[in-house]
Scaffold this motif. Structure first.
Motif, PDB file in Angstrom:
ATOM      1  N   GLY A  63      -9.119   2.263  -8.854  1.00  0.00           N
ATOM      2  CA  GLY A  63     -10.111   1.752  -7.902  1.00  0.00           C
ATOM      3  C   GLY A  63     -11.121   2.821  -7.521  1.00  0.00           C
ATOM      4  N   ARG A  64     -10.656   4.029  -7.323  1.00  0.00           N
ATOM      5  CA  ARG A  64     -11.542   5.135  -6.965  1.00  0.00           C
ATOM      6  C   ARG A  64     -12.516   5.436  -8.102  1.00  0.00           C
ATOM      7  NH1 ARG A  64     -10.085   9.583  -3.283  1.00  0.00           N
ATOM      8  NH2 ARG A  64     -11.752  11.100  -3.411  1.00  0.00           N
ATOM      9  N   LEU A 105       1.398   2.648  -7.493  1.00  0.00           N
ATOM     10  CA  LEU A 105       0.411   2.596  -6.413  1.00  0.00           C
ATOM     11  C   LEU A 105      -0.644   3.683  -6.585  1.00  0.00           C
ATOM     12  CD1 LEU A 105       2.688   1.943  -3.310  1.00  0.00           C
ATOM     13  CD2 LEU A 105       1.034   0.368  -4.296  1.00  0.00           C
ATOM     14  N   ALA A 106      -0.228   4.872  -6.986  1.00  0.00           N
ATOM     15  CA  ALA A 106      -1.169   5.976  -7.194  1.00  0.00           C
ATOM     16  C   ALA A 106      -2.128   5.659  -8.335  1.00  0.00           C
ATOM     17  CB  ALA A 106      -0.413   7.268  -7.476  1.00  0.00           C
ATOM     18  N   ARG A 107      -1.607   5.061  -9.413  1.00  0.00           N
ATOM     19  CA  ARG A 107      -2.477   4.696 -10.541  1.00  0.00           C
ATOM     20  C   ARG A 107      -3.495   3.636 -10.117  1.00  0.00           C
ATOM     21  NH1 ARG A 107       2.369   4.153 -14.120  1.00  0.00           N
ATOM     22  NH2 ARG A 107       2.771   6.280 -14.781  1.00  0.00           N
ATOM     23  N   ARG A 108      -3.034   2.661  -9.349  1.00  0.00           N
ATOM     24  CA  ARG A 108      -3.931   1.599  -8.883  1.00  0.00           C
ATOM     25  C   ARG A 108      -5.028   2.190  -7.999  1.00  0.00           C
ATOM     26  NH1 ARG A 108      -1.160  -2.941  -5.567  1.00  0.00           N
ATOM     27  NH2 ARG A 108       0.304  -2.701  -7.277  1.00  0.00           N
ATOM     28  N   THR A 115       8.875   5.189  -9.100  1.00  0.00           N
ATOM     29  CA  THR A 115       8.098   4.375 -10.034  1.00  0.00           C
ATOM     30  C   THR A 115       7.068   3.534  -9.292  1.00  0.00           C
ATOM     31  OG1 THR A 115      10.001   4.252 -11.518  1.00  0.00           O
ATOM     32  CG2 THR A 115       8.268   2.621 -11.843  1.00  0.00           C
ATOM     33  N   ILE A 116       7.472   2.928  -8.187  1.00  0.00           N
ATOM     34  CA  ILE A 116       6.554   2.115  -7.390  1.00  0.00           C
ATOM     35  C   ILE A 116       5.427   2.989  -6.838  1.00  0.00           C
ATOM     36  CG2 ILE A 116       6.328   0.743  -5.287  1.00  0.00           C
ATOM     37  CD1 ILE A 116       9.194  -0.277  -5.830  1.00  0.00           C
ATOM     38  N   LEU A 172       0.811  -1.207   0.000  1.00  0.00           N
ATOM     39  CA  LEU A 172       0.000   0.000   0.000  1.00  0.00           C
ATOM     40  C   LEU A 172       0.849   1.263   0.000  1.00  0.00           C
ATOM     41  CD1 LEU A 172      -2.745  -1.107   2.546  1.00  0.00           C
ATOM     42  CD2 LEU A 172      -2.852  -1.106   0.046  1.00  0.00           C
ATOM     43  N   SER A 173       2.101   1.139   0.413  1.00  0.00           N
ATOM     44  CA  SER A 173       3.032   2.255   0.373  1.00  0.00           C
ATOM     45  C   SER A 173       4.440   1.673   0.316  1.00  0.00           C
ATOM     46  CB  SER A 173       2.870   3.161   1.600  1.00  0.00           C
ATOM     47  OG  SER A 173       3.294   2.491   2.771  1.00  0.00           O
ATOM     48  N   VAL A 174       5.390   2.550   0.113  1.00  0.00           N
ATOM     49  CA  VAL A 174       6.789   2.127   0.070  1.00  0.00           C
ATOM     50  C   VAL A 174       7.611   3.058   0.951  1.00  0.00           C
ATOM     51  CG1 VAL A 174       6.690   1.095  -2.226  1.00  0.00           C
ATOM     52  CG2 VAL A 174       7.213   3.494  -2.011  1.00  0.00           C
TER      53      VAL A 174
END
Length: 169
Positions: free
Chosen positions: A94-95, A87-90, A82-83, A38-40
């Motif tokens: 979903g939103r 995550l932001a795109r995913r 990049t990761i 969910l985060s890095v």
């Protein structure tokens, strides 16, 4: 990949999420979010994580490079960026899907309400002495009764959900 590596290496070292969090001076939920993808961690925390797990950063990131050089910090930061973008795109996808689901739910509630209003409760005129009509009338009546009582709440929740998940300009 990073999340799976953190979890696998942490477990292989016999550490709990809480123990690793204490070593890194973060809360356990932060480690949990890293392991769930969910985060890095930022580049500084990634280096601290590498030290705490006694593992090269390249191994955490999934590379087979034996050593990490100080100049590789920029490359690590780029990979983390990049990761984060992925995550932001995913999250945005979903939103967006949730937003359209709420809009569909609003439309469905309105459509069913219109059908019920236009049909003028046909179950009232049915012959309840005929077993087939009696069952159909009772089922339709139960559906209408439940729908009329729950539709305003569902509609209000769907409108609120659509409002909260809209894309911000």
């Amino acid at each position: 990949m990073l999340n799976e590596n953190i979890k696998a290496i942490r477990k292989s070292k016999g550490l709990s999420q809480a123990e690793l969090a204490v070593r890194l001076n973060v809360v356990r939920q932060t480690v949990s979010k890293w392991e769930q993808g969910l985060s890095v961690p930022d580049s500084d925390l990634l280096l601290s994580l590498s030290e705490a797990l006694e593992t090269p950063v390249s191994t955490l990131l999934g590379e087979t490079v034996a050593e990490t050089k100080a100049d590789d910090l920029k490359a690590i930061a780029e990979k983390l960026e990049t990761i984060n973008l992925q995550l932001a795109r995913r999250k945005a996808t979903g939103r967006k899907a949730l937003h359209w689901l709420f809009l569909f739910l609003c439309a469905a509630v309105v459509a069913v309400f219109v059908v019920l209003v236009l049909s003028k409760s046909p179950y009232l005129g049915w012959d309840y002495h005929d077993p087939e009509t009696a069952v159909a009338g009772a089922v339709f009546h139960a559906f209408e009764w439940l729908f009329v009582r729950s539709a305003p709440i569902i509609f209000a929740g769907a409108v609120l959900g659509a409002f909260l998940t809209r894309r911000k300009l």
